[in-house]
Write a protein that holds these residues in place. Structure first.
Motif, mmCIF file in Angstrom:
data_model
loop_
_atom_site.group_PDB
_atom_site.id
_atom_site.type_symbol
_atom_site.label_atom_id
_atom_site.label_comp_id
_atom_site.label_asym_id
_atom_site.label_seq_id
_atom_site.Cartn_x
_atom_site.Cartn_y
_atom_site.Cartn_z
ATOM 1 N N THR A 27 9.610 -3.766 0.012
ATOM 2 C CA THR A 27 8.138 -3.403 -0.315
ATOM 3 C C THR A 27 8.164 -1.912 0.321
ATOM 4 O OG1 THR A 27 7.325 -5.524 0.137
ATOM 5 C CG2 THR A 27 5.871 -3.856 0.571
ATOM 6 N N GLN A 28 7.674 -1.046 -0.500
ATOM 7 C CA GLN A 28 7.844 0.549 0.019
ATOM 8 C C GLN A 28 6.819 0.567 1.059
ATOM 9 O OE1 GLN A 28 7.614 3.682 -3.132
ATOM 10 N NE2 GLN A 28 5.621 4.502 -1.801
ATOM 11 N N SER A 29 7.067 1.100 2.124
ATOM 12 C CA SER A 29 6.022 1.397 3.265
ATOM 13 C C SER A 29 6.530 2.740 3.954
ATOM 14 C CB SER A 29 6.686 0.541 4.306
ATOM 15 O OG SER A 29 7.798 0.468 4.769
ATOM 16 N N PHE A 30 6.589 3.991 3.239
ATOM 17 C CA PHE A 30 6.648 5.234 3.814
ATOM 18 C C PHE A 30 5.423 5.394 4.680
ATOM 19 C CE2 PHE A 30 8.547 6.293 -0.769
ATOM 20 C CZ PHE A 30 9.591 6.003 -0.425
ATOM 21 N N GLU A 33 1.599 4.830 3.995
ATOM 22 C CA GLU A 33 1.623 4.092 3.017
ATOM 23 C C GLU A 33 2.115 2.534 3.211
ATOM 24 O OE1 GLU A 33 3.588 5.775 -0.129
ATOM 25 O OE2 GLU A 33 2.963 7.837 0.281
ATOM 26 N N GLU A 34 1.648 2.129 4.506
ATOM 27 C CA GLU A 34 2.274 0.935 4.971
ATOM 28 C C GLU A 34 1.418 -0.292 4.835
ATOM 29 O OE1 GLU A 34 2.679 4.196 8.433
ATOM 30 O OE2 GLU A 34 1.219 3.131 7.315
ATOM 31 N N LYS A 83 11.381 8.463 3.465
ATOM 32 C CA LYS A 83 11.704 8.300 2.312
ATOM 33 C C LYS A 83 13.265 8.205 2.046
ATOM 34 C CE LYS A 83 7.571 10.419 0.397
ATOM 35 N NZ LYS A 83 6.828 11.546 -0.375
ATOM 36 N N PHE A 93 15.569 -0.265 -1.991
ATOM 37 C CA PHE A 93 14.407 -1.503 -1.874
ATOM 38 C C PHE A 93 15.098 -2.731 -2.395
ATOM 39 C CE2 PHE A 93 12.018 2.614 -2.851
ATOM 40 C CZ PHE A 93 11.303 2.559 -1.517
#
Length: 363
Positions: A27-30, A33-34, A83, A93
């Motif tokens: 799960t993208q969590s930059f 953007e968490e 990133k 990912f």
């Protein structure tokens, strides 16, 4: 609920948090953007019967028998990531296992430490014989030292005795950590045509200051962190080959030891440079914990060693004693094809529990 939690042996917790870590990696969590990983962590705790709170992308929970009359330990780690860099070969990912490793962005920094602390929190969650409360926080914006991370929720926790900050330290005891001070500098000069004499060239004025940065040594040396380190990392001036610019901008990255505050270092640099010097922030100071602190002594008794960490973490904004400790290797952080060994996670859980067992019980 208690019956379910009593089944939380190290082995079962390891299996469960490993699956949690895989879900987080996928799960993208930059930073900033968490939101989705915060939801995953909250749902995991809820499924274990743990009530939690959420503010922005920060999640926290208290042990079942939280008692206001007892001192409190904070378990903190972050779920944001940087990133992925351009050198990745694997899908960052794709949380996959190979050769005893778990690959994926955030696996080492700081997913392994985060889920190991969550497992440790669950291990102690419903114990009634603790002389400390425990608060678990899984927080945001650590990678950018953002305003909406752990510092934004500390006021909810009341007085805290000390913290364990989960970061990759190979489960060694990082009892001191360098602070971070970034200075944006502007050297001024007289603009002119390049064909004419000019003794006030902004670029050369900047070079004089940069040379001072290169050569100056702060007199006080930390026993654990060594010297304050200054590095010029950015420089920018001019647009045309035949025009001497009126200014030159450069940036200094300062890694500050526990012998100085960021404000002190800023004032020393400002006094020596001719350039205008502006700090981006003064809040990310160095941090440390005494070698005589019970949690440090407990780690030493288990064969752990103390060291000073050159990298910054959430410790910089936690204004009480804190120990940086977690599975994984710091040099893997932010690297291409990031990974953590599965055994490191299992060992991390076991060592967290063993260290805390020496100080956390009444008996």
């Amino acid at each position: 609920m208690e019956q379910k939690l009593q089944l939380n042996t190290v082995d079962t917790l390891y299996i469960e948090v490993l699956e949690l870590l895989k879900a987080l990696i996928k799960t993208q969590s930059f930073s900033r953007e968490e939101d989705k990983t915060a939801e995953i962590i909250g749902n995991f705790l809820a499924d274990k019967g743990v009530k939690y709170k959420r503010e922005q992308n920060n999640i926290w929970a208290k042990n079942l028998y939280f008692d206001e009359s007892k001192p409190t330990i904070l378990f903190n780690s972050h779920h944001d990531t940087v990133k992925p860099n351009q050198s990745y070969i694997n899908d960052p990912f794709d949380a996959f296992e190979k050769d005893g490793k778990l690959f994926g962005l955030g696996s080492n920094d700081a997913g392994g430490a985060l889920v190991s602390l969550i497992a440790t929190f669950l291990y102690f969650y419903n114990r009634q014989d603790l002389k400390y409360n425990i608060i678990l926080s899984a927080t945001a914006e650590e990678e950018i030292s953002g305003q909406n991370g752990v510092a934004s929720i500390l006021h909810h926790f009341g007085e805290l005795d000390f913290a364990i900050v989960g970061e990759p330290t190979e489960m060694q005891l990082a009892i001191a950590e360098k602070g971070l001070l970034v200075l944006d500098c502007t050297a001024k000069g007289t603009p002119s045509h390049a064909a004419h004499p000019n003794d006030d060239n902004a670029i050369l004025n900047a070079i004089d200051d940069i040379q001072w940065v290169r050569n100056y040594e702060f007199p006080k040396i930390s026993p654990w962190l060594g010297k304050v380190k200054m590095t010029t990392t950015v420089i920018n001036a001019g647009q045309l080959h035949n025009v001497v610019p009126d200014s030159c901008q450069f940036t200094i990255d300062c890694r500050v030891t526990d012998q100085y505050s960021n404000k002190e270092v800023y004032e020393i640099i400002q006094a020596h440079l001719k350039s205008e010097v502006k700090p981006r922030s003064l809040r990310l100071n160095s941090s440390s914990i005494s070698e005589e602190h019970p949690v440090v002594k407990a780690g030493l008794a288990l064969g752990r060693t103390c060291y000073g960490s050159p990298t910054s973490s959430d410790q910089a904004v936690i204004p009480f004693p804190s120990l940086k400790l977690g599975p994984g290797l710091s040099t893997r952080s932010h690297s291409a094809d990031e990974f953590i060994y599965l055994d490191e996670i299992k060992e991390g859980i076991e060592l967290y529990i063993k260290i805390l067992e020496q100080i956390i019980y009444y008996i």
